[in-house]
Scaffold this motif. Sequence first.
Motif, PDB file in Angstrom:
ATOM      1  N   LEU A   1      -5.876  10.624  -5.880  1.00 33.95           N
ATOM      2  CA  LEU A   1      -7.181  10.870  -5.256  1.00 33.95           C
ATOM      3  C   LEU A   1      -7.161  10.507  -3.775  1.00 33.95           C
ATOM      4  O   LEU A   1      -8.021  10.961  -3.001  1.00 33.95           O
ATOM      5  CB  LEU A   1      -8.264  10.066  -5.981  1.00 33.95           C
ATOM      6  CG  LEU A   1      -8.662  10.583  -7.365  1.00 33.95           C
ATOM      7  CD1 LEU A   1      -9.635   9.620  -8.037  1.00 33.95           C
ATOM      8  CD2 LEU A   1      -9.264  11.975  -7.273  1.00 33.95           C
ATOM      9  N   TYR A   2      -6.185   9.709  -3.374  1.00 31.71           N
ATOM     10  CA  TYR A   2      -6.048   9.339  -1.960  1.00 31.71           C
ATOM     11  C   TYR A   2      -5.807  10.573  -1.089  1.00 31.71           C
ATOM     12  O   TYR A   2      -6.192  10.603   0.088  1.00 31.71           O
ATOM     13  CB  TYR A   2      -4.892   8.335  -1.814  1.00 31.71           C
ATOM     14  CG  TYR A   2      -4.614   7.914  -0.386  1.00 31.71           C
ATOM     15  CD1 TYR A   2      -5.413   6.971   0.249  1.00 31.71           C
ATOM     16  CD2 TYR A   2      -3.543   8.464   0.318  1.00 31.71           C
ATOM     17  CE1 TYR A   2      -5.149   6.581   1.562  1.00 31.71           C
ATOM     18  CE2 TYR A   2      -3.262   8.074   1.626  1.00 31.71           C
ATOM     19  CZ  TYR A   2      -4.079   7.136   2.240  1.00 31.71           C
ATOM     20  OH  TYR A   2      -3.820   6.756   3.540  1.00 31.71           O
TER      21      TYR A   2
ATOM     22  N   SER B   1      -3.586   2.425 -18.582  1.00 33.87           N
ATOM     23  CA  SER B   1      -3.405   1.755 -17.282  1.00 33.87           C
ATOM     24  C   SER B   1      -2.485   2.562 -16.367  1.00 33.87           C
ATOM     25  O   SER B   1      -2.751   2.694 -15.158  1.00 33.87           O
ATOM     26  CB  SER B   1      -2.840   0.356 -17.489  1.00 33.87           C
ATOM     27  OG  SER B   1      -3.722  -0.439 -18.241  1.00 33.87           O
TER      28      SER B   1
ATOM     29  N   LEU C   1      -4.462   5.629 -15.084  1.00 37.87           N
ATOM     30  CA  LEU C   1      -5.479   5.254 -14.101  1.00 37.87           C
ATOM     31  C   LEU C   1      -4.850   4.875 -12.765  1.00 37.87           C
ATOM     32  O   LEU C   1      -5.389   5.181 -11.696  1.00 37.87           O
ATOM     33  CB  LEU C   1      -6.321   4.094 -14.632  1.00 37.87           C
ATOM     34  CG  LEU C   1      -7.337   4.446 -15.717  1.00 37.87           C
ATOM     35  CD1 LEU C   1      -8.046   3.184 -16.218  1.00 37.87           C
ATOM     36  CD2 LEU C   1      -8.366   5.444 -15.202  1.00 37.87           C
ATOM     37  N   LEU C   2      -3.700   4.215 -12.815  1.00 35.17           N
ATOM     38  CA  LEU C   2      -2.993   3.860 -11.585  1.00 35.17           C
ATOM     39  C   LEU C   2      -2.562   5.114 -10.825  1.00 35.17           C
ATOM     40  O   LEU C   2      -2.743   5.214  -9.611  1.00 35.17           O
ATOM     41  CB  LEU C   2      -1.779   2.990 -11.918  1.00 35.17           C
ATOM     42  CG  LEU C   2      -0.962   2.479 -10.720  1.00 35.17           C
ATOM     43  CD1 LEU C   2      -1.814   1.585  -9.825  1.00 35.17           C
ATOM     44  CD2 LEU C   2       0.278   1.737 -11.193  1.00 35.17           C
TER      45      LEU C   2
ATOM     46  N   MET D   1      -3.924   8.067 -11.122  1.00 33.20           N
ATOM     47  CA  MET D   1      -5.121   8.784 -10.674  1.00 33.20           C
ATOM     48  C   MET D   1      -5.652   8.205  -9.366  1.00 33.20           C
ATOM     49  O   MET D   1      -6.056   8.934  -8.454  1.00 33.20           O
ATOM     50  CB  MET D   1      -6.215   8.723 -11.747  1.00 33.20           C
ATOM     51  CG  MET D   1      -7.456   9.535 -11.381  1.00 33.20           C
ATOM     52  SD  MET D   1      -8.730   9.488 -12.655  1.00 33.20           S
ATOM     53  CE  MET D   1      -7.909  10.395 -13.951  1.00 33.20           C
ATOM     54  N   SER D   2      -5.654   6.890  -9.265  1.00 27.97           N
ATOM     55  CA  SER D   2      -6.128   6.263  -8.029  1.00 27.97           C
ATOM     56  C   SER D   2      -5.283   6.671  -6.835  1.00 27.97           C
ATOM     57  O   SER D   2      -5.788   6.806  -5.717  1.00 27.97           O
ATOM     58  CB  SER D   2      -6.125   4.741  -8.183  1.00 27.97           C
ATOM     59  OG  SER D   2      -4.785   4.238  -8.273  1.00 27.97           O
ATOM     60  N   SER D   3      -3.989   6.898  -7.068  1.00 23.57           N
ATOM     61  CA  SER D   3      -3.099   7.278  -5.975  1.00 23.57           C
ATOM     62  C   SER D   3      -3.297   8.741  -5.562  1.00 23.57           C
ATOM     63  O   SER D   3      -3.381   9.049  -4.375  1.00 23.57           O
ATOM     64  CB  SER D   3      -1.639   7.050  -6.387  1.00 23.57           C
ATOM     65  OG  SER D   3      -0.758   7.492  -5.380  1.00 23.57           O
TER      66      SER D   3
ATOM     67  N   GLU E   1       0.811  -1.219   0.000  1.00 30.41           N
ATOM     68  CA  GLU E   1       0.000   0.000   0.000  1.00 30.41           C
ATOM     69  C   GLU E   1       0.842   1.266   0.000  1.00 30.41           C
ATOM     70  O   GLU E   1       0.504   2.254  -0.656  1.00 30.41           O
ATOM     71  CB  GLU E   1      -0.947   0.010   1.205  1.00 30.41           C
ATOM     72  CG  GLU E   1      -1.883   1.209   1.213  1.00 30.41           C
ATOM     73  CD  GLU E   1      -2.780   1.246   2.432  1.00 30.41           C
ATOM     74  OE1 GLU E   1      -3.476   2.251   2.624  1.00 30.41           O
ATOM     75  OE2 GLU E   1      -2.784   0.255   3.202  1.00 30.41           O
TER      76      GLU E   1
ATOM     77  N   TRP F   1       1.887   2.186  -3.424  1.00 25.20           N
ATOM     78  CA  TRP F   1       0.781   2.803  -4.170  1.00 25.20           C
ATOM     79  C   TRP F   1       0.599   4.262  -3.766  1.00 25.20           C
ATOM     80  O   TRP F   1       0.424   5.139  -4.620  1.00 25.20           O
ATOM     81  CB  TRP F   1      -0.485   2.003  -3.917  1.00 25.20           C
ATOM     82  CG  TRP F   1      -1.731   2.641  -4.452  1.00 25.20           C
ATOM     83  CD1 TRP F   1      -2.085   2.768  -5.756  1.00 25.20           C
ATOM     84  CD2 TRP F   1      -2.767   3.234  -3.680  1.00 25.20           C
ATOM     85  NE1 TRP F   1      -3.300   3.408  -5.849  1.00 25.20           N
ATOM     86  CE2 TRP F   1      -3.743   3.705  -4.592  1.00 25.20           C
ATOM     87  CE3 TRP F   1      -2.981   3.409  -2.304  1.00 25.20           C
ATOM     88  CZ2 TRP F   1      -4.907   4.337  -4.184  1.00 25.20           C
ATOM     89  CZ3 TRP F   1      -4.140   4.034  -1.889  1.00 25.20           C
ATOM     90  CH2 TRP F   1      -5.095   4.502  -2.820  1.00 25.20           C
TER      91      TRP F   1
END
Length: 738
Positions: free
Chosen positions: A512-513, A502, A505-506, A508-510, A308, A311
């Motif tokens: 937004l945390y 990909s 998107l990876l 972006m997910s990080s 985690e 990420w």
Amino acid sequence: MSSDGVSTHTDDTNLDDVVIPQENPQLNGRSLSWTKLRRVDSLDVESASLGHSAATAMGGGMGWAVVLQLAFQSIGVVYGDIGTSPLYVFASTFTDGIKHNDDIIGVLSLILYTLTLIPLIKYVFVVLRANDHGDGGTFALYSLICRYVKVSLIPSQEVEDRDVSTYQLELPSKSLQRASKIQAKLENSNFAKYALLFATMLGTSMVIGDGVLTPCISVLSAVGGLKEATSHMTEDRIVWTSVVILVTLFMVQRFGTDKVGYTFAPIIFLWFSFIAGVGLFNFIKYDTSVIKALNPIYIVDYFIRNKEQAWISLGGAVLSITGTEALFADVGHFSVRSIQISMCCVTYPALVLAYTGQASFLRKNNHLVANTFYESIPGKMYWPMFVVAVAASVIASQAMISATFSIIQQSLSLGCFPRVKIVHTSNKYPGQVYIPEVNYLLMFACICVTLGFRTTAKIGNAYGIAVVLVMALTSTFLVLVMIVIWKTNIVFIILYILIIGSVELLYMSSVLYKFDQGGYLPLAFAMILMTIMCTWNYVYRNKYYFELDHKISPEAMREIIGETSSPRLPGLAVFYSELVQGIPPIFKHYVGNVPALHSVLVFVSFKSLPISRVPEEERFLFRRVQPRELQVFRCVVRYGYKDVRNEEVPFERLLVERLKEFEESGGGEVGDLDRAWRSGVVHMVGEHEVAAAKGAALWKRVVIDYGYNFLKKNLRHSNRVFDIPHKRMLKVGMTYHL
């Protein structure tokens, strides 16, 4: 001015908005575009979209001396942001320190492949190819798609569009059924049309928001470095010094990209030379084994070890590509070829060496990761590097400021932004613009953010969201371009989505945390800008549909003129509107209030085409209203969103000269036109007030009666955009109930 009357305009305010280009001296003898178009209806023939060739867009129409000159300029304007990322990337990635020595190689591999996949491969070699005749940015992609697929919400496309030179439309063949099916689905879906426009506005708003964040974080980080040089620099002094520098930075924007680029380029070039040299020195001195980072397996090992936390650390690694969107958005200030040269020959190699050198240093000095950049500088180079770093960090703001000017110019021409003043700052490079109102609003926003946040920590969290979201939107549009326009092989499209998509998107997910740690800032800016843009575009479209529904037919036109009891006055009257499919309803309103008409009437419609530029010889399209003795003409004047208007050539003179050429090409006499012109020209401008119709929903009343009218009253009026002589202008007032 009353809402339903006629008023004389006597304001002598100078007109220095976008003005018409100078007349082409080589125009004489050319066959004009209207001679090639089929005559369908004298009032309803639409104009076509034009632009300069793809070779010019790529830089192929320029000599190598000019391309290299632009490449040098671009170093100072485009790469300041991405070039100063080595100041803080490793520190932002390893926020909790380095747990394992091989994590350094894993992060270096991640940075190198991110730099290679996103700025280099995606933008330099793919996205730049999707320029709209030399112009880039989200709106350029949208306009390109609108030209090939009928997704525009303004019904202004006609068959004649495809008959004009350089429009470059290709009808799908049987072997290209995939593109044809996608095109049909987009054209038949209102949801898809609104979704594309919404995504375009969102992407534009995020880039503008980035234009606010970049100066703040760059200047604060630069001035904050002075803490290491002197103990007298308190936090308050750092903040207020940053504000002073920000004000200075925005004040020099009026000199234009050309002068700013030449001023900043040597400093950024020196910066790249320094970080490349120091990086190479550290690589040789500390640990050459970091070359193993070329093997992406170390990225996998890094994620396996840290899970985690690895990420979460992506939010720091993504800072290595901040400012990448400027490569595309700023291409209109330069050329595709010049951006490719400067990126491949200067920026990319320097960044690779800088990050590799820092990784080599950290392999032997894990504990110094919090201040990697300055700690890794050899002793004698510290102060020169510090001075250049401060200058480069301030200059980093320039990339997104220039990009903001470019995309607002595009959105303005497509009816998605309130009217503002466009100043073209270079006679040599027409893509270089400056927008005073936007410049001062950006400056005000930057000052507010700097005073409000005071540190770079939360601004840094906000940075990643703006960067990655814009990249993802660009990829979405690019996939549409690949399918519908380029007709790219499906295998390459799938590879692009799987690899580039990909990765984005990876990231972006990080990012937004960290939304609640400052990441909400760019979204807040975006929502404000989206509200303004959506409000303006909504009313703009509804005004157009109102005029379209109430336009005057040829038969009604003849009746109105026939019923006018007063004799025709000597002279030429020019009526202006944005309706291109007929006579606007305001003409009947004018005749009802002033029952007298001039001997020659010309209805001029200004149309912004979904293309960057229109050749001067194909700008005017005329039609005569029958019967001939009425002496009534319609004219569509076509502009691209990058076209320059030139005050030195009055629009009135250009209009009459082109009208004479039209008459002569049809075997007509120009004596009546000459006499009317000598008798005097009066310019009739519709001053439309808009109001929500009785019984309209509450949200509609708020949008029209308050939102749109507030913007309209506080920004530029149409007559200042149309370049109309003030002393010979009448405003015709009319209220549209939408």
